[in-house]
Design an enzyme around this catalytic site. Structure first.
Site, PDB file in Angstrom:
ATOM      1  N   LYS A 111      -8.183  14.272   4.884  1.00  0.00           N
ATOM      2  CA  LYS A 111      -7.245  13.027   4.852  1.00  0.00           C
ATOM      3  C   LYS A 111      -6.352  13.009   5.824  1.00  0.00           C
ATOM      4  O   LYS A 111      -5.988  14.046   6.914  1.00  0.00           O
ATOM      5  CB  LYS A 111      -6.670  12.748   3.655  1.00  0.00           C
ATOM      6  CG  LYS A 111      -6.096  13.816   2.999  1.00  0.00           C
ATOM      7  CD  LYS A 111      -5.479  13.669   1.698  1.00  0.00           C
ATOM      8  CE  LYS A 111      -6.364  13.933   0.317  1.00  0.00           C
ATOM      9  NZ  LYS A 111      -6.641  12.862  -0.378  1.00  0.00           N
ATOM     10  N   ARG A 112      -5.686  11.881   6.381  1.00  0.00           N
ATOM     11  CA  ARG A 112      -4.442  12.034   7.418  1.00  0.00           C
ATOM     12  C   ARG A 112      -3.758  13.373   6.949  1.00  0.00           C
ATOM     13  O   ARG A 112      -3.284  13.407   5.738  1.00  0.00           O
ATOM     14  CB  ARG A 112      -3.795  10.949   7.562  1.00  0.00           C
ATOM     15  CG  ARG A 112      -4.622   9.857   8.018  1.00  0.00           C
ATOM     16  CD  ARG A 112      -5.045  10.134   9.639  1.00  0.00           C
ATOM     17  NE  ARG A 112      -3.768   9.966  10.357  1.00  0.00           N
ATOM     18  CZ  ARG A 112      -3.632   9.026  11.180  1.00  0.00           C
ATOM     19  NH1 ARG A 112      -4.314   8.170  11.459  1.00  0.00           N
ATOM     20  NH2 ARG A 112      -2.541   9.411  11.995  1.00  0.00           N
ATOM     21  N   LYS A 157     -14.478   8.757  -3.912  1.00  0.00           N
ATOM     22  CA  LYS A 157     -15.690   8.867  -3.030  1.00  0.00           C
ATOM     23  C   LYS A 157     -16.000  10.376  -3.687  1.00  0.00           C
ATOM     24  O   LYS A 157     -17.348  10.446  -3.783  1.00  0.00           O
ATOM     25  CB  LYS A 157     -15.535   8.833  -1.595  1.00  0.00           C
ATOM     26  CG  LYS A 157     -14.851   7.485  -1.163  1.00  0.00           C
ATOM     27  CD  LYS A 157     -14.602   7.528   0.195  1.00  0.00           C
ATOM     28  CE  LYS A 157     -13.985   6.101   0.493  1.00  0.00           C
ATOM     29  NZ  LYS A 157     -12.941   6.255   1.902  1.00  0.00           N
ATOM     30  N   LYS A 172       1.148  14.253   1.502  1.00  0.00           N
ATOM     31  CA  LYS A 172      -0.409  14.821   0.954  1.00  0.00           C
ATOM     32  C   LYS A 172      -0.513  16.019   0.467  1.00  0.00           C
ATOM     33  O   LYS A 172      -1.102  16.655   0.108  1.00  0.00           O
ATOM     34  CB  LYS A 172      -1.339  14.202   1.940  1.00  0.00           C
ATOM     35  CG  LYS A 172      -1.361  12.549   1.986  1.00  0.00           C
ATOM     36  CD  LYS A 172      -2.400  12.332   3.034  1.00  0.00           C
ATOM     37  CE  LYS A 172      -2.565  10.843   3.402  1.00  0.00           C
ATOM     38  NZ  LYS A 172      -3.048   9.892   2.057  1.00  0.00           N
ATOM     39  N   THR A 232      -8.354   6.790  -2.171  1.00  0.00           N
ATOM     40  CA  THR A 232      -9.720   6.233  -2.408  1.00  0.00           C
ATOM     41  C   THR A 232     -10.967   7.157  -1.922  1.00  0.00           C
ATOM     42  O   THR A 232     -11.905   7.351  -2.645  1.00  0.00           O
ATOM     43  CB  THR A 232     -10.131   4.999  -1.462  1.00  0.00           C
ATOM     44  OG1 THR A 232      -9.433   5.579  -0.092  1.00  0.00           O
ATOM     45  CG2 THR A 232      -9.314   3.752  -1.822  1.00  0.00           C
ATOM     46  N   HIS A 234       0.891  -1.285  -0.021  1.00  0.00           N
ATOM     47  CA  HIS A 234      -0.109  -0.139  -0.018  1.00  0.00           C
ATOM     48  C   HIS A 234       0.771   1.308  -0.123  1.00  0.00           C
ATOM     49  O   HIS A 234       0.252   2.264   0.002  1.00  0.00           O
ATOM     50  CB  HIS A 234      -0.964   0.194   1.223  1.00  0.00           C
ATOM     51  CG  HIS A 234      -2.080  -1.135   1.218  1.00  0.00           C
ATOM     52  ND1 HIS A 234      -3.267  -0.946   0.685  1.00  0.00           N
ATOM     53  CD2 HIS A 234      -1.989  -2.152   1.703  1.00  0.00           C
ATOM     54  CE1 HIS A 234      -3.870  -1.744   0.824  1.00  0.00           C
ATOM     55  NE2 HIS A 234      -3.157  -2.849   1.465  1.00  0.00           N
TER      56      HIS A 234
HETATM   57  C1  7GP Z   1      -2.764   3.785   2.061  1.00  0.00           C
HETATM   58  C2  7GP Z   1      -2.277   4.644   0.764  1.00  0.00           C
HETATM   59  O1  7GP Z   1      -1.603   5.899   1.146  1.00  0.00           O
HETATM   60  C3  7GP Z   1      -3.373   5.084  -0.033  1.00  0.00           C
HETATM   61  O2  7GP Z   1      -2.775   5.713  -1.284  1.00  0.00           O
HETATM   62  C4  7GP Z   1      -4.290   3.956  -0.512  1.00  0.00           C
HETATM   63  O3  7GP Z   1      -5.386   4.315  -1.231  1.00  0.00           O
HETATM   64  C5  7GP Z   1      -4.705   3.091   0.471  1.00  0.00           C
HETATM   65  O4  7GP Z   1      -3.488   2.799   1.576  1.00  0.00           O
HETATM   66  C6  7GP Z   1      -5.413   1.699   0.381  1.00  0.00           C
HETATM   67  O5  7GP Z   1      -4.809   0.997  -0.155  1.00  0.00           O
HETATM   68  N1  7GP Z   1      -1.843   3.357   2.830  1.00  0.00           N
HETATM   69  C7  7GP Z   1      -1.903   3.432   4.219  1.00  0.00           C
HETATM   70  O6  7GP Z   1      -3.151   3.885   4.731  1.00  0.00           O
HETATM   71  C8  7GP Z   1      -0.982   2.818   5.004  1.00  0.00           C
HETATM   72  O7  7GP Z   1      -0.562   3.004   6.054  1.00  0.00           O
HETATM   73  C9  7GP Z   1       1.400   1.974   5.063  1.00  0.00           C
HETATM   74  O8  7GP Z   1       0.016   2.349   4.246  1.00  0.00           O
HETATM   75  C10 7GP Z   1       1.270   0.508   5.309  1.00  0.00           C
END
Ligand code: 7GP
Length: 834
Positions: free
Chosen positions: A567-568, A682, A573, A678, A374
């Protein structure tokens, strides 16, 4: 078991079998029964909170009926199941979702109204189940919804955190974290005190030989903690399939506390042991895209993985099949590297406990697992120190070393004498201390590795996992572009839009086949339809404006352009770029004559998102946003032309209110850093346009909806490395002049003590601008001008909005789950007779 129950007994069981309510009357009967018996209240003291509790319990009972039948059906069919292992499930509220998926929200609405309650107020009583940080956790929740809706035999496995992601308060412009004790009343979980697993930690390995002279390893000593299962029913939409999410909670293995110690008068330590055990599932780590390497986190990971695998293996063994059929019955998906120890644990079970040979076991293991990556951010790639793993899981460390040895030997055979290659791909990083690269372990132990959007899947193949493509060939690596569930993110969050779409597309079929949205294109010129479309957006904005007024005391004009970034908070970002842009807009407005000003498009810049408590820079960015808001929002000269609002405690239920109310939303990560995103999906699905970089799923959204319907800007991923190099070594790099002007104003003290914001500025101006804020700033501002212009053309904007929604069919998580099912899991749906 079935056959052993004699017929008269069966009859009695059947006679009293729980039946789901079918109409308003039945619902009301159940609701009142729960108010009066379960809650021991009456009509005279049933407040909204009690009404929620009773309503939730009534629907829970309703779910259980389908849930039991689904589980029986899946057991009987002995079909292949998929197990989705995720440390995070960001579920949000369950009641509204349950009512809609079952198709009984209308019954509940009418039933509640007659008892004196507005259904919206009742729904609002529920706490969010916030067992996740951001994108990765919410994706897992969307996947569960799609898996059930598509009738796949599937289980989610996670941890039952006592505290979910913290609640965010804003005090004097700064984030303050408040614990989220969400389990106060949770009707959606079923404790299974009979489903427990003993989990071992620490201890040592004894190497002996068995009676056949075979070497065996026994893991002995150490301490044991008990895992207790809590089950959460996951209803599909428009189907009776109701799957199970199993969350593990930790308890002291000896029961409540150690009675031996207790009786000897050692009260404190008997209680301390109990508390230590319960600490494992106490709290979700609040980091998004960041790895901290804490021992307790590793304990969480092993605790959850070991309990889940024990459960999965126990279920498989009931079928009495030979081990080699395990991968025909079981697919396990690793949601990022957090559950990677499952690979090692299954190898340990097969070799040490079940007595299989190493190669036979390893073949089973690698055919079972799939791994989803991810992120490519280096600070998020998990590594565990070898000494720590040796201490906590001594046998697992040995197995990891063996896996690595056999892997590297095969690489050596394939590419003789390429020592640097061996160093690069090794599961062990030869630093001091040595580190275990979890992503390498996950790749070596899985049969498929996937990224979450096309660009991201290409990037992992050409950058962080390039060597593995050379070793395994390209077929092991694949892409599955993320998706979102249209049930929650359209039907539930935006009921009026969903209804309007249904009226134009021939019913609610689009909710289970999102490509049917394309029928909307036929109506794009229908004047009544267009008016209703625009009206729904406006009403959603009115609702958000009211919320902002009620909670923050800021009056925003719903006719202004609502510009949203939720978002976070993370430097990649680039919320800092957004707030710099807002400052630039403010300065530009201030320089204008009143006549010029009157021609400008009014804006509301809306922010929301949590910063990891240890992420200092992210917290400074929150402070800057609030400091700017404080000045801008109170500037009489500016009035409605610009407002800057930070909505505290962004979570799933706030997203359901905010997203339908946006005109434009920002997805502006440095190209190549946002794996997918994502929320971009939305927002567009709810008729909002987006401004974004060529990153993650923005690229595929553009391909689907057409580049005339999106505002793209900024440098491309392929140029990022060169630009970064130029920042430091290029010599002629200069700060963007508009950005320099913004910094000047901050440093002049316009937004409070400039010291507070020095680090945010330095990161861009003095420390290499790693996230390319200055490089992208000019095209960002120019593109916002285009947004203003486009918005002035109300009809043109509505056309873009309608056509975009019509072309979003691809981004359903149903499409995404079908791709996993076919390309990775090899599983089939199993439907009940409805
Ligand atoms: C997130 C990604 O930052 C985001 O771009 C993506 O849409 C989402 O996963 C679902 O695939 N990643 C995380 O939230 C995260 O913590 C590190 O990744 C493990």
């Amino acid at each position: 078991v079935e056959a052993s129950i004699p017929e008269p007994q069966r009859e009695t069981w059947r006679k009293h079998q729980a039946k789901p309510f079918a109409d308003k009357d039945g619902f009301q009967r159940e609701l009142v029964r729960h108010v009066e018996t379960t809650l021991a209240r009456s009509m005279f003291n049933c407040d909204e909170s009690a009404a929620y509790s009773a309503c939730a319990l009534a629907f829970r009972d309703r779910l259980v009926y389908d849930w039991n039948r689904t589980q029986q059906r899946q057991t009987l069919a002995d079909a292949k199941r998929v197990y989705y292992l995720s440390l995070e499930f960001l579920m949000g509220r369950a009641l509204d979702n349950a009512m809609l998926n079952i198709g009984q929200k209308d019954i509940a609405k009418a039933g509640l109204a007659e008892l004196g309650f507005r259904i919206e107020d009742v729904i609002e009583q529920e706490n969010d189940a916030a067992l996740g940080n951001g994108g990765l956790g919410r994706l897992a929740a969307c996947f569960l919804d799609s898996l059930a809706t598509l009738n796949y035999p599937a289980w989610g496995y996670g941890l039952r955190y006592r505290y979910g992601i913290f609640k965010q308060e804003i005090i004097d412009g700064y984030q303050v974290e408040v614990p989220d004790y969400w389990l106060d009343f949770n009707p959606w979980e079923f404790p299974r005190h009979d489903v427990t697993v003993d989990i071992q930690f620490y201890g040592h390995v004894v190497k002996t030989t068995d009676e056949n002279g075979r070497v065996v390893h026994r893991w002995e000593g150490g301490e044991t903690v008990k895992a207790v299962a809590y089950d959460v029913p996951i209803p599909g939409y428009g189907t009776s399939t109701t799957n199970n999410l199993r969350l593990w909670s930790s308890k002291a293995a000896s029961g409540e506390f150690d009675f031996q110690k207790f009786n000897n008068g050692d009260y404190e330590s008997s209680v301390a042991d109990q508390q230590r055990a319960e600490t494992i599932s106490a709290v979700l780590y609040p980091n998004d895209n960041l790895d901290r390497g804490k021992e307790l986190r590793l304990k969480q990971q092993y605790f959850w993985v070991a309990a889940s695998l024990y459960d999965i293996v126990r279920r498989f063994k009931k079928s009495k099949r030979p081990w080699k059929e395990f991968p025909d019955q079981v697919a396990i998906q690793l949601n990022d590297t957090h559950p990677t120890l499952a690979i090692v644990e299954l190898q340990r079970i097969l070799v040490d406990i079940e007595g299989l040979g190493w190669d036979e076991a390893w073949d089973i293991v690698t055919r079972t697992f799939g791994y989803t990556n991810h992120t490519v951010l280096p600070e998020a790639l998990e590594k565990w120190s070898v000494p720590l793993v040796q201490h906590l899981l001594p046998r697992h460390l040995q197995i990891i070393y063996d896996i690595n040895l056999f892997f590297l030997q095969s690489v050596e055979r394939q590419f003789p004498n390429d020592r640097d290659l061996l160093r690069r791909v090794s599961i062990i990083e030869e630093t001091n201390p040595k580190m275990i690269r979890m992503a390498h372990l996950a790749i070596v132990g899985s049969h498929k590795v996937n990224g979450v959007a096309e660009l991201h899947s290409d990037l992992i193949k050409t950058t962080i996992f390039k060597d593995f493509v050379d070793i395994y060939g390209p077929d092991k690596f694949t892409n599955v572009t993320n998706g979102i569930t249209p049930r929650r993110w359209l039907h539930q969050a935006n009921p009026r839009l969903s209804e309007l779409i249904a009226s134009k597309t021939g019913g609610y079929g689009f909710l289970t086949d999102l490509t049917q949205l394309n029928k909307l294109e036929l109506h794009v010129n229908d004047a009544d339809f267009r008016r209703e479309w625009a009206e729904i957006k406006f009403n959603n904005k009115v609702r958000l404006a009211k919320y902002i007024k009620d909670t923050l005391g800021i009056a925003v004009n719903p006719n202004a352009l609502f510009d949203v970034q939720v978002k976070r908070i993370h430097e990649y970002k680039r919320q800092q770029m957004n707030i710099f842009g807002a400052i630039h807009r403010y300065l530009t407005l201030k320089e204008m004559t009143p006549e010029e000003r009157a021609k400008q498009q009014p804006r509301v810049s809306i922010f929301g998102g949590k910063a990891a408590p240890g992420y200092w820079m992210a917290k400074q960015i929150i402070h800057l946003i609030n400091a700017v808001g404080e000045v801008v929002n109170n500037d009489k000269e500016i009035g409605d032309l610009l407002k800057v609002v930070f909505i505290p405690d962004y979570n799933v239920s706030k997203a359901e209110m905010i997203i339908p109310a946006s005109d434009i939303s920002e997805h502006i990560s440095t190209a190549g850093t946002e794996a997918s995103g994502t929320s971009n999906m939305k927002f567009v699905l709810n008729g909002g346009l987006i401004i974004g970089t060529c990153d993650g799923a923005n690229i595929e959204i553009t391909r689907e909806i057409g580049d005339e319907n999106i505002f793209l800007f900024g440098n491309l991923a392929e140029n990022v490395e060169d630009l970064r190099h130029a920042h430091t070594y290029g010599g002629d790099w200069t700060l963007d002049p508009s950005l320099a002007r913004v910094f000047e104003e901050i440093e002049r003290g316009t937004f409070g003590n400039p010291q507070d914001f020095a680090a945010i500025i330095s990161a861009v101006r003095d420390h290499g601008d790693y996230y390319l804020v200055s490089d992208d700033f000019h095209s960002y501002l120019e593109t916002h001008k285009l947004v203003d212009e486009a918005y002035r053309d109300k009809e043109g904007w509505t056309t873009k909005s309608i056509l975009s929604v019509a072309r979003m069919g691809f981004f359903s998580s149903d499409r995404c789950i079908n791709e996993y099912a076919e390309g990775i899991w090899n599983i089939e749906p199993l439907k009940g007779e409805e």
